[in-house]
Design a protein around this motif. Structure first.
Motif, short mmCIF file in Angstrom:
data_model
loop_
_atom_site.label_atom_id
_atom_site.label_comp_id
_atom_site.label_asym_id
_atom_site.label_seq_id
_atom_site.Cartn_x
_atom_site.Cartn_y
_atom_site.Cartn_z
N UNK A 41 -25.76 -12.96 -117.71
CA UNK A 41 -27.00 -12.91 -116.93
C UNK A 41 -27.75 -14.22 -117.10
N UNK A 42 -27.83 -14.72 -118.32
CA UNK A 42 -28.52 -15.99 -118.55
C UNK A 42 -27.80 -17.13 -117.84
N UNK A 43 -26.47 -17.11 -117.82
CA UNK A 43 -25.71 -18.14 -117.10
C UNK A 43 -26.05 -18.13 -115.61
N UNK A 44 -26.19 -16.94 -115.04
CA UNK A 44 -26.54 -16.82 -113.63
C UNK A 44 -27.95 -17.34 -113.38
N UNK A 45 -28.88 -17.02 -114.26
CA UNK A 45 -30.25 -17.51 -114.14
C UNK A 45 -30.27 -19.04 -114.22
N UNK A 46 -29.55 -19.59 -115.19
CA UNK A 46 -29.49 -21.04 -115.36
C UNK A 46 -28.92 -21.72 -114.11
N UNK A 47 -27.87 -21.14 -113.54
CA UNK A 47 -27.25 -21.71 -112.34
C UNK A 47 -28.22 -21.66 -111.16
N UNK A 48 -28.98 -20.60 -111.04
CA UNK A 48 -29.95 -20.46 -109.96
C UNK A 48 -31.05 -21.51 -110.10
N UNK A 91 -33.53 -26.82 -108.60
CA UNK A 91 -33.96 -28.16 -109.00
C UNK A 91 -33.24 -29.21 -108.15
N UNK A 92 -31.94 -29.05 -107.96
CA UNK A 92 -31.18 -29.99 -107.12
C UNK A 92 -31.72 -30.01 -105.70
#
Length: 87
Positions: free
Chosen positions: A11-18, A23-24
């Motif tokens: 879940x944290x990985x998905x949040x970080x990717x979002x 930001x990009x």
């Protein structure tokens, strides 16, 4: 949320990717290149330090603050109303 087993931190990985994607996207919208020498609103000179700090600057500090305030006070609800989300 998806069903099944997910690894620890998925879940944290998905949040970080979002967040990284957002930001990009925001960085791609920033102005680039040399800024203007004079404000396009009031024609006052834009200081060199501001032109170096803000790539692609178009407005002096006073006009930029006025534009930011106007945008903040526009009253436009970017998330939409609760009713529109239920339809």
């Amino acid at each position: 949320m998806a069903t099944g087993w997910a690894g620890d931190g998925a879940v944290q990985d998905q949040i970080d990717a979002t967040v990284e994607d957002a930001v990009k996207r925001a960085r791609s919208r920033l102005a680039t290149g040399p800024g203007l020498l004079h404000c396009e609103e009031c024609d006052e000179a834009i200081p060199e330090a501001r032109r170096e700090a803000v790539p692609g600057v178009r407005l002096c500090v006073v006009c930029q603050q006025a534009e930011d305030n106007q945008r903040a006070e526009s009253g436009y609800n970017r998330r939409g109303s609760k009713d529109s989300q239920l339809r």
